[in-house]
Enzyme design. Structure first.
Site, PDB file in Angstrom:
ATOM      1  N   GLY A 109       0.783  -1.213   0.000  1.00 10.77           N
ATOM      2  CA  GLY A 109       0.000   0.000   0.000  1.00 10.77           C
ATOM      3  C   GLY A 109       0.821   1.272   0.000  1.00 10.77           C
ATOM      4  O   GLY A 109       0.341   2.321  -0.405  1.00 10.77           O
ATOM      5  N   CYS A 110       2.073   1.202   0.472  1.00  9.83           N
ATOM      6  CA  CYS A 110       2.876   2.414   0.553  1.00  9.83           C
ATOM      7  C   CYS A 110       4.167   2.314  -0.222  1.00  9.83           C
ATOM      8  O   CYS A 110       5.029   3.167  -0.100  1.00  9.83           O
ATOM      9  CB  CYS A 110       3.154   2.780   2.008  1.00  9.83           C
ATOM     10  SG  CYS A 110       3.869   1.453   2.980  1.00  9.83           S
ATOM     11  N   GLY A 111       4.327   1.264  -1.009  1.00  4.65           N
ATOM     12  CA  GLY A 111       5.400   1.204  -1.982  1.00  4.65           C
ATOM     13  C   GLY A 111       6.779   1.069  -1.392  1.00  4.65           C
ATOM     14  O   GLY A 111       7.359  -0.005  -1.441  1.00  4.65           O
TER      15      GLY A 111
END
Length: 272
Positions: A109-111
């Site tokens: 979700g936050c890479g």
């Protein structure tokens, strides 16, 4: 073990002139821990299908291993809070695991969550090989061909896909997931398990082209990346440096070509 990948959920569809009861099919999303030699390296939220492909693709794209034969075993374990994808490494890969722990691109979700320095985010990428050529028509049709092979998206309208495009043969392999990075890792893992060289084709994505996708493709040796949406500026810079061809906004029979355009031609595909 066959985990449920979607559920049917009642809801209320509110329209301008009425509200009607509906049932929608929603994709499942579970926590999957990547465990190597008994130690968890990362936890990400993923669709619980093709988990072995996901785990192997993650190991390859993060540099923990460079080939499937560097793994001595795999086990998928179910827990009340999610799944553990457990790999055992060949003894000589222990140092690679310890080194890569510091640079992992963790939760989807936050890479880039989980890395411990700015230098880690800007890791050097290998140069991709010359790679295959594709016709303009193949690139223009690529996302439409991928769209025809997304059964989970057909049911849920909520998942991404990564497909492998071979010149003259179309999309030959597809993996789906709620996360675009997971879909790509699943595809890379599936290619490895089936003995298909990633350097022989292109990757087609249903998402924008972000830094992590370029990084994963470069490490896998993939020279052409095609997507339905735009690249970020930094993703383009990385692709240019790695020698990778980026084709974006590939939909409706058209596309934008941003870097290393020599792999896209007007002639018949080079399948030699």
């Amino acid at each position: 073990m066959a985990a449920r990948v979607h559920i049917s959920q009642p809801g209320l569809s509110v329209q301008p002139d009425r509200a009607v009861a509906v049932h929608r099919t929603l994709p499942e999303e579970v926590a999957v821990a990547m465990v190597f030699d008994g130690s968890s390296a990362a936890v990400m939220m993923a669709t619980p299908a093709d988990v072995q492909d996901l785990a192997l693709g993650f190991a390859l794209s993060e540099g923990i291993v460079t080939a499937p034969d560097q793994l001595d075993g795999f086990e998928l374990a179910e827990h009340p809070n999610g799944l553990e994808a457990r790999f055992w490494l060949r003894e000589d890969r222990a140092d690679a695991l310890a080194e890569r722990r510091r640079f992992m691109a963790g939760p989807v979700g936050c890479g880039l969550c989980g890395i411990d320095s700015l230098d880690a985010a800007a890791r050097d990428l290998p140069s991709v090989g010359d790679g295959p050529r594709f016709t303009r028509a193949e690139v223009a049709r690529a996302t439409d061909m991928l769209r025809d092979q997304q059964p989970l998206h057909d049911q849920t309208r909520a998942t991404h896909a990564a497909g492998f495009l071979l010149p003259g043969a179309g999309i030959v392999l597809v993996r789906e997931d709620v996360g675009r990075h997971n879909a790509l890792d699943k595809l890379i893992g599936a290619l490895a398990r089936q003995g298909i060289d990633p350097a022989t084709g292109a990757v087609v994505m249903t998402s924008r082209l972000s830094v992590e996708l370029v990084q994963k493709c470069a490490i896998a040796g993939i020279s052409t990346l095609i997507a339905v949406s735009a690249p970020t500026a930094h993703a383009l810079r990385l692709a240019q440096g790695a020698g990778m061809t980026l084709a974006a906004f590939a939909r409706g029979g058209a596309f934008d070509l941003y870097s290393h355009p020599h792999r896209v031609t007007e002639k018949v595909s080079d399948v030699a």
